[in-house]
Motif scaffolding. Structure first.
Motif, PDB file in Angstrom:
ATOM      1  N   SER A  12     -62.681  -7.353 -41.523  1.00 48.39           N
ATOM      2  CA  SER A  12     -61.921  -8.594 -41.387  1.00 48.39           C
ATOM      3  C   SER A  12     -62.860  -9.802 -41.373  1.00 48.39           C
ATOM      4  N   ASP A  13     -62.378 -10.904 -41.950  1.00 52.05           N
ATOM      5  CA  ASP A  13     -63.141 -12.148 -41.905  1.00 52.05           C
ATOM      6  C   ASP A  13     -63.002 -12.846 -40.560  1.00 52.05           C
ATOM      7  N   ASN A  14     -62.008 -12.458 -39.798  1.00 52.09           N
ATOM      8  CA  ASN A  14     -61.782 -13.067 -38.485  1.00 52.09           C
ATOM      9  C   ASN A  14     -61.743 -11.966 -37.433  1.00 52.09           C
ATOM     10  N   ILE A  15     -62.896 -11.376 -37.208  1.00 51.37           N
ATOM     11  CA  ILE A  15     -62.981 -10.203 -36.351  1.00 51.37           C
ATOM     12  C   ILE A  15     -62.670 -10.540 -34.890  1.00 51.37           C
ATOM     13  N   ASN A  16     -63.006 -11.734 -34.462  1.00 53.01           N
ATOM     14  CA  ASN A  16     -62.724 -12.121 -33.073  1.00 53.01           C
ATOM     15  C   ASN A  16     -61.220 -12.258 -32.828  1.00 53.01           C
ATOM     16  N   PHE A  17     -60.500 -12.770 -33.815  1.00 51.43           N
ATOM     17  CA  PHE A  17     -59.049 -12.866 -33.702  1.00 51.43           C
ATOM     18  C   PHE A  17     -58.437 -11.473 -33.574  1.00 51.43           C
ATOM     19  N   LEU A  18     -58.933 -10.522 -34.401  1.00 55.18           N
ATOM     20  CA  LEU A  18     -58.438  -9.146 -34.342  1.00 55.18           C
ATOM     21  C   LEU A  18     -58.729  -8.517 -32.986  1.00 55.18           C
ATOM     22  N   ALA A  19     -59.940  -8.709 -32.477  1.00 51.08           N
ATOM     23  CA  ALA A  19     -60.304  -8.151 -31.169  1.00 51.08           C
ATOM     24  C   ALA A  19     -59.424  -8.733 -30.068  1.00 51.08           C
ATOM     25  N   ASN A  20     -59.113 -10.017 -30.159  1.00 48.53           N
ATOM     26  CA  ASN A  20     -58.264 -10.655 -29.159  1.00 48.53           C
ATOM     27  C   ASN A  20     -56.841 -10.107 -29.204  1.00 48.53           C
ATOM     28  N   GLY A  83     -57.642   7.976 -32.200  1.00 45.40           N
ATOM     29  CA  GLY A  83     -56.539   7.050 -32.356  1.00 45.40           C
ATOM     30  C   GLY A  83     -56.710   6.238 -33.628  1.00 45.40           C
ATOM     31  N   ILE A  84     -55.616   5.735 -34.170  1.00 46.76           N
ATOM     32  CA  ILE A  84     -55.669   5.010 -35.447  1.00 46.76           C
ATOM     33  C   ILE A  84     -54.918   3.690 -35.322  1.00 46.76           C
ATOM     34  N   ILE A  85     -55.595   2.604 -35.694  1.00 43.07           N
ATOM     35  CA  ILE A  85     -54.951   1.305 -35.858  1.00 43.07           C
ATOM     36  C   ILE A  85     -55.169   0.887 -37.303  1.00 43.07           C
ATOM     37  N   PRO A  86     -54.131   0.992 -38.155  1.00 35.18           N
ATOM     38  CA  PRO A  86     -54.316   0.778 -39.594  1.00 35.18           C
ATOM     39  C   PRO A  86     -54.473  -0.694 -39.960  1.00 35.18           C
ATOM     40  N   ILE A  87     -55.677  -1.046 -40.366  1.00 31.11           N
ATOM     41  CA  ILE A  87     -55.995  -2.395 -40.826  1.00 31.11           C
ATOM     42  C   ILE A  87     -56.732  -2.243 -42.158  1.00 31.11           C
ATOM     43  N   GLY A  88     -56.398  -3.051 -43.150  1.00 37.82           N
ATOM     44  CA  GLY A  88     -57.143  -2.980 -44.400  1.00 37.82           C
ATOM     45  C   GLY A  88     -56.250  -2.662 -45.588  1.00 37.82           C
ATOM     46  N   HIS A  89     -56.889  -2.176 -46.665  1.00 37.18           N
ATOM     47  CA  HIS A  89     -56.188  -2.013 -47.947  1.00 37.18           C
ATOM     48  C   HIS A  89     -55.527  -0.642 -48.071  1.00 37.18           C
TER      49      HIS A  89
END
Length: 256
Positions: A12-20, A83-89
């Motif tokens: 992700s280009d906004n990794i901090n947003f995703l972590a939050n 565990g799986i959190i699906p992010i991406g293509h």
């Protein structure tokens, strides 16, 4: 139980947003013991997964099939759950998982040359197209453009290969061994694949002409047992695959 979230900066280009967002979700779900770890490469992702493999943890792969595969290989033979959190293509394994509508599921794992996988491994034109992306990786293009460019390059260069599955030989354009059903962004290459069964599906696309190969996207989308160029079967047995240049065994075992 401790919840560990492993996030590769590359997803992700906004990794901090995703972590939050994950932090907020953990608070909403009432998780008292959780850790969010940011890493800079798949190598670091693998090492973090290995360090967490022995505890009473759920270790979440945040990303798509590539990140899931890396974390799986770090956790294998340990006591931690994946565990799986699906992010991406491409989230093809999650597509198979999602059909069960379950929070927790025991699934099987494929082993190839000492590495492990949950979904599909393949030989042939599609595998070559993925491998050839590396030739264009330095071009300033989005990932999907790089893959399309690699597909065209592979189409021009690729020659069908003689492949043997348990001593049955034929010239193939593609061969896939499938634990999951989905492949390459949502194409159902193994309609009878069940990730928690004792069987894997083997799909072989026989020797195609260049013109037929150009439309292999459609072949994958409409794949079925009645298609003359497609041979499909299920097996519980160990699979041995041979080509002109190498041989590998495929062994499977249960993994929770």
């Amino acid at each position: 139980m401790k919840h560990i979230f492993l996030i590769n900066h590359n997803i992700s280009d906004n990794i901090n947003f995703l972590a939050n967002k994950i932090h907020i979700a953990c608070q909403v779900l009432g998780y008292d013991d959780y850790v969010i770890t940011l890493v800079g490469s798949n190598e670091e992702l693998l090492e973090c997964a290995k360090k967490s493999s022995k505890g009473n943890y759920i270790v979440y792969a945040v990303g798509d099939d590539k990140e899931i595969n890396v974390v799986l290989n770090g956790l294998i033979n340990g006591s931690a759950k994946l565990g799986i959190i699906p992010i991406g293509h491409n989230n093809d394994f999650y597509r198979s998982l999602d059909e069960y509508r379950s929070d927790s599921l025991n699934v099987n794992v494929m082993s190839v040359n000492g590495k492990y996988g949950l979904n599909v491994f393949s030989l042939g034109i599609e595998a070559e197209a993925y491998a050839n992306v590396e030739r264009f990786i330095n071009l300033p293009l989005p990932q999907n453009y790089l893959y399309n460019l690699s597909r065209m390059y592979t189409f021009m260069k690729y020659q069908n290969q003689v492949m043997g599955v348990n001593n049955f030989f034929q010239k193939n354009t593609l061969l896939a061994v499938c634990n999951g059903s989905y492949y390459r962004g949502g194409y159902k290459i193994a309609p009878r694949g069940f990730i928690n069964s004792s069987s894997v599906g083997v799909t072989m696309v026989e020797d195609m002409t260049k013109l037929q190969a150009f439309f292999w996207l459609g072949v994958m989308e409409c794949i079925c047992e009645e298609t003359p160029k497609v041979d499909m079967f299920m097996t519980d047995d160990e699979i041995h695959i041979e080509t002109m240049n190498f041989k590998w065994p495929n062994r499977r075992r249960d993994y929770a």
